[in-house]
Scaffold this motif. Structure first.
Motif, PDB file in Angstrom:
ATOM      1  N   LEU A   1       0.818  -1.214   0.000  1.00 23.20           N
ATOM      2  CA  LEU A   1       0.000   0.000   0.000  1.00 23.20           C
ATOM      3  C   LEU A   1       0.850   1.261   0.000  1.00 23.20           C
ATOM      4  CD1 LEU A   1      -2.775  -1.102   2.500  1.00 23.20           C
ATOM      5  CD2 LEU A   1      -2.972  -0.840   0.018  1.00 23.20           C
ATOM      6  N   THR A   2       1.928   1.250   0.759  1.00 23.84           N
ATOM      7  CA  THR A   2       2.805   2.419   0.816  1.00 23.84           C
ATOM      8  C   THR A   2       3.465   2.691  -0.528  1.00 23.84           C
ATOM      9  OG1 THR A   2       3.246   1.963   3.139  1.00 23.84           O
ATOM     10  CG2 THR A   2       4.773   3.435   2.003  1.00 23.84           C
ATOM     11  N   PHE A   3       4.020   1.653  -1.145  1.00 25.55           N
ATOM     12  CA  PHE A   3       4.680   1.850  -2.435  1.00 25.55           C
ATOM     13  C   PHE A   3       3.687   2.241  -3.523  1.00 25.55           C
ATOM     14  CE2 PHE A   3       8.334  -1.073  -1.030  1.00 25.55           C
ATOM     15  CZ  PHE A   3       9.063   0.014  -0.590  1.00 25.55           C
ATOM     16  N   TYR A   4       2.473   1.706  -3.468  1.00 26.07           N
ATOM     17  CA  TYR A   4       1.468   2.091  -4.464  1.00 26.07           C
ATOM     18  C   TYR A   4       1.039   3.539  -4.264  1.00 26.07           C
ATOM     19  CZ  TYR A   4      -2.357   1.761  -7.755  1.00 26.07           C
ATOM     20  OH  TYR A   4      -3.178   1.961  -8.832  1.00 26.07           O
ATOM     21  N   ALA A   5       0.884   3.948  -3.021  1.00 19.52           N
ATOM     22  CA  ALA A   5       0.520   5.341  -2.746  1.00 19.52           C
ATOM     23  C   ALA A   5       1.618   6.295  -3.219  1.00 19.52           C
ATOM     24  CB  ALA A   5       0.250   5.531  -1.255  1.00 19.52           C
ATOM     25  N   ILE A   6       2.867   5.921  -3.010  1.00 18.66           N
ATOM     26  CA  ILE A   6       3.977   6.753  -3.475  1.00 18.66           C
ATOM     27  C   ILE A   6       3.989   6.827  -4.996  1.00 18.66           C
ATOM     28  CG2 ILE A   6       6.510   6.846  -3.625  1.00 18.66           C
ATOM     29  CD1 ILE A   6       6.532   5.779  -0.719  1.00 18.66           C
ATOM     30  N   GLU A   7       3.750   5.698  -5.662  1.00 13.84           N
ATOM     31  CA  GLU A   7       3.679   5.704  -7.124  1.00 13.84           C
ATOM     32  C   GLU A   7       2.552   6.603  -7.630  1.00 13.84           C
ATOM     33  OE1 GLU A   7       5.252   4.368  -9.904  1.00 13.84           O
ATOM     34  OE2 GLU A   7       6.875   4.116  -8.451  1.00 13.84           O
ATOM     35  N   LEU A   8       1.413   6.570  -6.947  1.00 17.18           N
ATOM     36  CA  LEU A   8       0.298   7.418  -7.372  1.00 17.18           C
ATOM     37  C   LEU A   8       0.602   8.895  -7.159  1.00 17.18           C
ATOM     38  CD1 LEU A   8      -2.880   5.523  -6.137  1.00 17.18           C
ATOM     39  CD2 LEU A   8      -2.165   5.905  -8.489  1.00 17.18           C
ATOM     40  N   LEU A   9       1.210   9.215  -6.022  1.00 19.06           N
ATOM     41  CA  LEU A   9       1.466  10.620  -5.710  1.00 19.06           C
ATOM     42  C   LEU A   9       2.633  11.201  -6.498  1.00 19.06           C
ATOM     43  CD1 LEU A   9       0.980  10.565  -1.839  1.00 19.06           C
ATOM     44  CD2 LEU A   9      -0.571  11.499  -3.566  1.00 19.06           C
ATOM     45  N   PHE A  10       3.711  10.442  -6.623  1.00 22.73           N
ATOM     46  CA  PHE A  10       4.928  11.004  -7.207  1.00 22.73           C
ATOM     47  C   PHE A  10       5.315  10.387  -8.542  1.00 22.73           C
ATOM     48  CE2 PHE A  10       5.404  11.456  -2.559  1.00 22.73           C
ATOM     49  CZ  PHE A  10       5.361  12.841  -2.504  1.00 22.73           C
ATOM     50  N   GLY A  11       4.689   9.302  -8.928  1.00 21.96           N
ATOM     51  CA  GLY A  11       5.009   8.654 -10.192  1.00 21.96           C
ATOM     52  C   GLY A  11       4.092   9.130 -11.297  1.00 21.96           C
TER      53      GLY A  11
ATOM     54  N   PHE B   1      -4.581  -4.046  -8.548  1.00 20.39           N
ATOM     55  CA  PHE B   1      -4.562  -5.481  -8.255  1.00 20.39           C
ATOM     56  C   PHE B   1      -3.208  -6.091  -8.578  1.00 20.39           C
ATOM     57  CE2 PHE B   1      -5.100  -9.853  -9.780  1.00 20.39           C
ATOM     58  CZ  PHE B   1      -5.539 -10.441  -8.614  1.00 20.39           C
ATOM     59  N   PHE B   2      -2.681  -5.821  -9.779  1.00 16.04           N
ATOM     60  CA  PHE B   2      -1.399  -6.398 -10.154  1.00 16.04           C
ATOM     61  C   PHE B   2      -0.261  -5.882  -9.285  1.00 16.04           C
ATOM     62  CE2 PHE B   2      -3.478  -7.453 -14.255  1.00 16.04           C
ATOM     63  CZ  PHE B   2      -3.265  -8.814 -14.183  1.00 16.04           C
ATOM     64  N   HIS B   3      -0.326  -4.606  -8.934  1.00 15.46           N
ATOM     65  CA  HIS B   3       0.702  -4.047  -8.058  1.00 15.46           C
ATOM     66  C   HIS B   3       0.671  -4.735  -6.694  1.00 15.46           C
ATOM     67  CE1 HIS B   3       3.516  -0.909  -6.802  1.00 15.46           C
ATOM     68  NE2 HIS B   3       2.918  -1.003  -5.625  1.00 15.46           N
ATOM     69  N   MET B   4      -0.503  -4.928  -6.146  1.00 19.70           N
ATOM     70  CA  MET B   4      -0.619  -5.596  -4.838  1.00 19.70           C
ATOM     71  C   MET B   4      -0.137  -7.045  -4.900  1.00 19.70           C
ATOM     72  SD  MET B   4      -1.557  -3.477  -2.641  1.00 19.70           S
ATOM     73  CE  MET B   4      -1.281  -1.868  -3.317  1.00 19.70           C
ATOM     74  N   VAL B   5      -0.498  -7.747  -5.957  1.00 21.63           N
ATOM     75  CA  VAL B   5      -0.089  -9.153  -6.081  1.00 21.63           C
ATOM     76  C   VAL B   5       1.427  -9.262  -6.183  1.00 21.63           C
ATOM     77  CG1 VAL B   5      -0.163 -11.164  -7.615  1.00 21.63           C
ATOM     78  CG2 VAL B   5      -2.264  -9.973  -7.028  1.00 21.63           C
ATOM     79  N   TRP B   6       2.040  -8.468  -7.062  1.00 16.75           N
ATOM     80  CA  TRP B   6       3.497  -8.520  -7.216  1.00 16.75           C
ATOM     81  C   TRP B   6       4.195  -8.084  -5.932  1.00 16.75           C
ATOM     82  CZ3 TRP B   6       6.136 -11.244 -10.418  1.00 16.75           C
ATOM     83  CH2 TRP B   6       5.651 -11.522 -11.684  1.00 16.75           C
ATOM     84  N   SER B   7       3.656  -7.105  -5.228  1.00 16.38           N
ATOM     85  CA  SER B   7       4.258  -6.642  -3.980  1.00 16.38           C
ATOM     86  C   SER B   7       4.215  -7.711  -2.905  1.00 16.38           C
ATOM     87  CB  SER B   7       3.563  -5.384  -3.474  1.00 16.38           C
ATOM     88  OG  SER B   7       3.750  -4.325  -4.358  1.00 16.38           O
ATOM     89  N   VAL B   8       3.085  -8.371  -2.778  1.00 15.83           N
ATOM     90  CA  VAL B   8       2.968  -9.425  -1.775  1.00 15.83           C
ATOM     91  C   VAL B   8       3.898 -10.590  -2.127  1.00 15.83           C
ATOM     92  CG1 VAL B   8       1.392 -11.146  -0.792  1.00 15.83           C
ATOM     93  CG2 VAL B   8       0.674  -8.772  -1.001  1.00 15.83           C
ATOM     94  N   ILE B   9       4.008 -10.914  -3.401  1.00 11.24           N
ATOM     95  CA  ILE B   9       4.957 -11.955  -3.819  1.00 11.24           C
ATOM     96  C   ILE B   9       6.379 -11.548  -3.455  1.00 11.24           C
ATOM     97  CG2 ILE B   9       5.991 -13.088  -5.834  1.00 11.24           C
ATOM     98  CD1 ILE B   9       3.163 -13.084  -7.070  1.00 11.24           C
TER      99      ILE B   9
END
Length: 122
Positions: free
Chosen positions: A19-29, A39-47
């Protein structure tokens, strides 16, 4: 406050890192929110967190008796990430590169280093 166990750290990293990395990607990416992308971001992150947990607790923990294992571990993690990036670039799977590079390798490295540091404590 009591020290967290390895499994508590694992669950903390599993819920917070993606969640933190996705939020950073949304805000600054340059990414935009889409349900499929989320969904794909969460799946790859959990893996990535699961593999980092496995590396730290199962593989690297067996070799705690070796002097300087922490430095060797960081070097091996660096080689793993370079290998994953090279594999993506050499095989032509560049369409997976944004997903794997940010969503997989960052949680993998952060969780492996965090858990490895916790295991290394006396």
């Amino acid at each position: 406050m009591k020290e967290l166990s390895i499994k508590q750290w694992f669950w903390t990293l599993t819920f917070t890192l993606p969640l933190t990395f996705y939020a950073i990607e949304l805000l600054f990416g340059d990414t935009h929110f889409t349900p499929k992308g989320f969904f794909f971001h969460m799946v790859w992150s959990v893996i990535g967190v699961v593999i980092g947990y496995w590396l730290s607790t199962k593989l690297f923990a067996k070799y705690r008796h070796i002097k300087g294992i922490t430095a060797i571990t960081y070097f091996l993690l660096l080689l793993l990430v370079i290998g994953i990036s090279a594999l993506i670039n050499l095989t032509g799977l560049r369409e997976l590169k944004p997903l794997i590079s940010e969503a997989f390798t960052l949680p993998l490295i952060v969780s492996a280093i965090t858990l490895n540091s916790i295991i290394a404590k006396p």
